[in-house]
Scaffold this motif. Structure first.
Motif, PDB file in Angstrom:
ATOM      1  N   ASP A  67      10.323   3.164   2.825  1.00  0.00           N
ATOM      2  CA  ASP A  67      10.226   1.769   2.387  1.00  0.00           C
ATOM      3  C   ASP A  67      10.350   0.797   3.556  1.00  0.00           C
ATOM      4  O   ASP A  67       9.768  -0.280   3.534  1.00  0.00           O
ATOM      5  N   TRP A  68      11.086   1.187   4.628  1.00  0.00           N
ATOM      6  CA  TRP A  68      11.158   0.331   5.822  1.00  0.00           C
ATOM      7  C   TRP A  68       9.764   0.202   6.437  1.00  0.00           C
ATOM      8  O   TRP A  68       9.325  -0.893   6.780  1.00  0.00           O
ATOM      9  N   HIS A  69       9.066   1.323   6.589  1.00  0.00           N
ATOM     10  CA  HIS A  69       7.707   1.276   7.150  1.00  0.00           C
ATOM     11  C   HIS A  69       6.787   0.472   6.246  1.00  0.00           C
ATOM     12  O   HIS A  69       5.892  -0.247   6.723  1.00  0.00           O
ATOM     13  N   ASP A  70       6.993   0.607   4.936  1.00  0.00           N
ATOM     14  CA  ASP A  70       6.171  -0.132   3.978  1.00  0.00           C
ATOM     15  C   ASP A  70       6.300  -1.633   4.227  1.00  0.00           C
ATOM     16  O   ASP A  70       5.304  -2.350   4.381  1.00  0.00           O
ATOM     17  N   TYR A  71       7.523  -2.130   4.292  1.00  0.00           N
ATOM     18  CA  TYR A  71       7.757  -3.552   4.560  1.00  0.00           C
ATOM     19  C   TYR A  71       7.235  -3.939   5.945  1.00  0.00           C
ATOM     20  O   TYR A  71       6.631  -4.997   6.137  1.00  0.00           O
ATOM     21  N   HIS A  72       7.483  -3.066   6.922  1.00  0.00           N
ATOM     22  CA  HIS A  72       7.148  -3.376   8.310  1.00  0.00           C
ATOM     23  C   HIS A  72       5.647  -3.508   8.518  1.00  0.00           C
ATOM     24  O   HIS A  72       5.169  -4.427   9.198  1.00  0.00           O
ATOM     25  N   MET A  73       4.873  -2.605   7.932  1.00  0.00           N
ATOM     26  CA  MET A  73       3.423  -2.646   8.132  1.00  0.00           C
ATOM     27  C   MET A  73       2.785  -3.787   7.345  1.00  0.00           C
ATOM     28  O   MET A  73       1.759  -4.317   7.746  1.00  0.00           O
ATOM     29  N   TRP A  74       3.407  -4.173   6.236  1.00  0.00           N
ATOM     30  CA  TRP A  74       2.867  -5.281   5.439  1.00  0.00           C
ATOM     31  C   TRP A  74       3.210  -6.620   6.085  1.00  0.00           C
ATOM     32  O   TRP A  74       2.379  -7.510   6.185  1.00  0.00           O
ATOM     33  N   SER A  76       9.308 -10.276  15.486  1.00  0.00           N
ATOM     34  CA  SER A  76       8.350  -9.249  15.902  1.00  0.00           C
ATOM     35  C   SER A  76       6.987  -9.861  16.204  1.00  0.00           C
ATOM     36  O   SER A  76       6.523 -10.762  15.503  1.00  0.00           O
ATOM     37  N   ILE A  77       6.338  -9.367  17.266  1.00  0.00           N
ATOM     38  CA  ILE A  77       4.993  -9.845  17.610  1.00  0.00           C
ATOM     39  C   ILE A  77       3.921  -8.891  17.102  1.00  0.00           C
ATOM     40  O   ILE A  77       2.736  -9.092  17.334  1.00  0.00           O
ATOM     41  N   MET A  78       4.344  -7.823  16.431  1.00  0.00           N
ATOM     42  CA  MET A  78       3.374  -6.864  15.899  1.00  0.00           C
ATOM     43  C   MET A  78       2.587  -7.499  14.756  1.00  0.00           C
ATOM     44  O   MET A  78       3.164  -8.150  13.890  1.00  0.00           O
ATOM     45  N   PRO A  79       1.258  -7.317  14.742  1.00  0.00           N
ATOM     46  CA  PRO A  79       0.478  -7.883  13.636  1.00  0.00           C
ATOM     47  C   PRO A  79       0.698  -7.093  12.350  1.00  0.00           C
ATOM     48  O   PRO A  79       1.155  -5.951  12.388  1.00  0.00           O
ATOM     49  N   ALA A  80       0.375  -7.717  11.212  1.00  0.00           N
ATOM     50  CA  ALA A  80       0.430  -7.011   9.934  1.00  0.00           C
ATOM     51  C   ALA A  80      -0.788  -6.090   9.828  1.00  0.00           C
ATOM     52  O   ALA A  80      -1.836  -6.369  10.414  1.00  0.00           O
ATOM     53  N   TYR A  81      -0.625  -5.009   9.100  1.00  0.00           N
ATOM     54  CA  TYR A  81      -1.716  -4.034   8.927  1.00  0.00           C
ATOM     55  C   TYR A  81      -2.047  -3.896   7.443  1.00  0.00           C
ATOM     56  O   TYR A  81      -2.070  -2.794   6.896  1.00  0.00           O
ATOM     57  N   LYS A  82      -2.346  -5.044   6.808  1.00  0.00           N
ATOM     58  CA  LYS A  82      -2.584  -5.048   5.365  1.00  0.00           C
ATOM     59  C   LYS A  82      -3.870  -4.327   4.974  1.00  0.00           C
ATOM     60  O   LYS A  82      -3.995  -3.889   3.823  1.00  0.00           O
ATOM     61  N   GLU A 142      -0.736   1.619  -7.792  1.00  0.00           N
ATOM     62  CA  GLU A 142      -1.830   1.564  -8.768  1.00  0.00           C
ATOM     63  C   GLU A 142      -3.037   2.374  -8.278  1.00  0.00           C
ATOM     64  O   GLU A 142      -3.690   3.067  -9.062  1.00  0.00           O
ATOM     65  N   ALA A 143      -3.325   2.295  -6.990  1.00  0.00           N
ATOM     66  CA  ALA A 143      -4.444   3.055  -6.429  1.00  0.00           C
ATOM     67  C   ALA A 143      -4.189   4.559  -6.553  1.00  0.00           C
ATOM     68  O   ALA A 143      -5.104   5.339  -6.869  1.00  0.00           O
ATOM     69  N   PHE A 144      -2.927   4.958  -6.327  1.00  0.00           N
ATOM     70  CA  PHE A 144      -2.616   6.389  -6.414  1.00  0.00           C
ATOM     71  C   PHE A 144      -2.820   6.905  -7.839  1.00  0.00           C
ATOM     72  O   PHE A 144      -3.279   8.030  -8.036  1.00  0.00           O
ATOM     73  N   GLN A 145      -2.489   6.076  -8.832  1.00  0.00           N
ATOM     74  CA  GLN A 145      -2.695   6.473 -10.219  1.00  0.00           C
ATOM     75  C   GLN A 145      -4.182   6.709 -10.516  1.00  0.00           C
ATOM     76  O   GLN A 145      -4.540   7.458 -11.425  1.00  0.00           O
ATOM     77  N   LYS A 146      -5.036   6.071  -9.721  1.00  0.00           N
ATOM     78  CA  LYS A 146      -6.487   6.253  -9.879  1.00  0.00           C
ATOM     79  C   LYS A 146      -7.011   7.404  -9.010  1.00  0.00           C
ATOM     80  O   LYS A 146      -8.223   7.630  -8.936  1.00  0.00           O
ATOM     81  N   GLY A 147      -6.103   8.075  -8.320  1.00  0.00           N
ATOM     82  CA  GLY A 147      -6.514   9.197  -7.474  1.00  0.00           C
ATOM     83  C   GLY A 147      -6.821   8.818  -6.044  1.00  0.00           C
ATOM     84  O   GLY A 147      -7.387   9.628  -5.294  1.00  0.00           O
ATOM     85  N   GLU A 148      -6.475   7.589  -5.654  1.00  0.00           N
ATOM     86  CA  GLU A 148      -6.755   7.141  -4.287  1.00  0.00           C
ATOM     87  C   GLU A 148      -5.481   7.179  -3.442  1.00  0.00           C
ATOM     88  O   GLU A 148      -4.414   6.760  -3.900  1.00  0.00           O
ATOM     89  N   ILE A 149      -5.628   7.672  -2.230  1.00  0.00           N
ATOM     90  CA  ILE A 149      -4.499   7.680  -1.279  1.00  0.00           C
ATOM     91  C   ILE A 149      -4.873   6.766  -0.122  1.00  0.00           C
ATOM     92  O   ILE A 149      -5.831   7.021   0.607  1.00  0.00           O
ATOM     93  N   LYS A 150      -4.131   5.699   0.010  1.00  0.00           N
ATOM     94  CA  LYS A 150      -4.451   4.707   1.032  1.00  0.00           C
ATOM     95  C   LYS A 150      -3.993   5.168   2.420  1.00  0.00           C
ATOM     96  O   LYS A 150      -3.082   5.993   2.557  1.00  0.00           O
ATOM     97  N   LYS A 151      -4.627   4.581   3.423  1.00  0.00           N
ATOM     98  CA  LYS A 151      -4.310   4.951   4.805  1.00  0.00           C
ATOM     99  C   LYS A 151      -2.845   4.719   5.133  1.00  0.00           C
ATOM    100  O   LYS A 151      -2.253   5.462   5.924  1.00  0.00           O
ATOM    101  N   ILE A 152      -2.248   3.680   4.539  1.00  0.00           N
ATOM    102  CA  ILE A 152      -0.846   3.388   4.855  1.00  0.00           C
ATOM    103  C   ILE A 152       0.055   4.556   4.445  1.00  0.00           C
ATOM    104  O   ILE A 152       1.052   4.844   5.108  1.00  0.00           O
ATOM    105  N   VAL A 153      -0.304   5.255   3.363  1.00  0.00           N
ATOM    106  CA  VAL A 153       0.497   6.399   2.907  1.00  0.00           C
ATOM    107  C   VAL A 153       0.451   7.515   3.957  1.00  0.00           C
ATOM    108  O   VAL A 153       1.477   8.104   4.303  1.00  0.00           O
ATOM    109  N   ALA A 154      -0.746   7.789   4.452  1.00  0.00           N
ATOM    110  CA  ALA A 154      -0.893   8.833   5.471  1.00  0.00           C
ATOM    111  C   ALA A 154      -0.167   8.437   6.762  1.00  0.00           C
ATOM    112  O   ALA A 154       0.506   9.272   7.385  1.00  0.00           O
TER     113      ALA A 154
END
Length: 230
Positions: free
Chosen positions: A115-122, A131-137, A200-212
């Motif tokens: 969940d830390w990475h989840d918040y951090h990347m968003w 932080s000067i890191m850009p968001a990776y939405k 919601e995407a995972f429930q549709k069978g999609e795995i987003k890049k952020i998960v990987a």
């Protein structure tokens, strides 16, 4: 012979270097060969982690983050145990990096959570003020590439003898089995994330890049040196 060498300093020096070189090779080469071997218990990357590693490369994360903890106290105090060559045995290509606009990531899996990475990347500043890191939405919109990741892992197994499918280790199997494992591992990551769009995407069978990518970041740590069972 020795008396002749004593009277000819030039040839004495050549003989000394020759003998010293042989002694050095005998002592040093076995040490290099030993430390270059995989650490005992080191597991290869799963297919989901391999897909995340591909995201890490395509996003150029290595331009700002290194993956090499140096054997200095300041380094080990901040990041954890220093890196050993055997930890990179299954890394092709190596992602050591040298520039540290951001912190070293070789132990990030030991002290950061999903969940830390989840918040951090968003929104990086939500967990790291200033932080000067850009968001990776965009990683929350695009799907991970299972086929390429499976092909890479299969190549590692067949061409480089990376130990997939050993007892107590990471399973690869055929492409159908690998896809099932891909989804099972992703399900655990998604369950720990807060982002509803990804769920919601995972429930549709999609795995987003952020998960990987999060799976890969979680693997960067000492947990990869322990056997991983099912």
């Amino acid at each position: 012979m020795f008396g002749w060498l004593e009277r000819n300093p030039f040839f004495f020096s050549l003989a000394f270097v020759f003998v010293f070189s042989i002694a050095g090779l005998v002592e040093i080469l076995p040490g290099f060969a030993k430390t270059a071997r995989p650490l005992e218990g080191l597991r290869p990357y799963s297919v989901l982690e391999t897909a995340g590693r591909q995201v890490y490369i395509e996003e150029g994360c290595y331009n700002c983050h290194s993956q090499l903890v140096r054997p200095f106290k300041a380094e080990t105090d901040r990041y954890g145990p220093y890196s050993l060559s055997g930890e990179y045995a299954y890394d092709r290509p190596f992602l050591w990096g040298s520039k540290r606009t951001g912190p070293d990531l070789h132990r990030v899996g030991d002290n950061r959570s999903t969940d830390w990475h989840d918040y951090h990347m968003w929104d990086p500043t939500s967990v790291v003020p200033g932080s000067i890191m850009p968001a990776y939405k965009h990683l929350y919109k695009n799907n991970a590439d299972f086929e390429t990741a499976y092909a890479e892992a299969y190549t590692q197994k067949v061409v480089f003898a990376v130990p997939y499918d050993i007892e107590g280790g990471v399973k690869l199997g055929d492409i159908q089995m690998a896809k099932e494992l891909f989804y099972q591992e992703a399900e655990k990551i998604v369950a720990d994330m807060k982002n509803e769009q990804v769920k919601e995407a995972f429930q549709k069978g999609e795995i987003k890049k952020i998960v990987a990518l999060i799976a890969y970041l979680n693997s960067l740590g000492q947990s990869r040196m322990a056997p991983k069972g099912e």
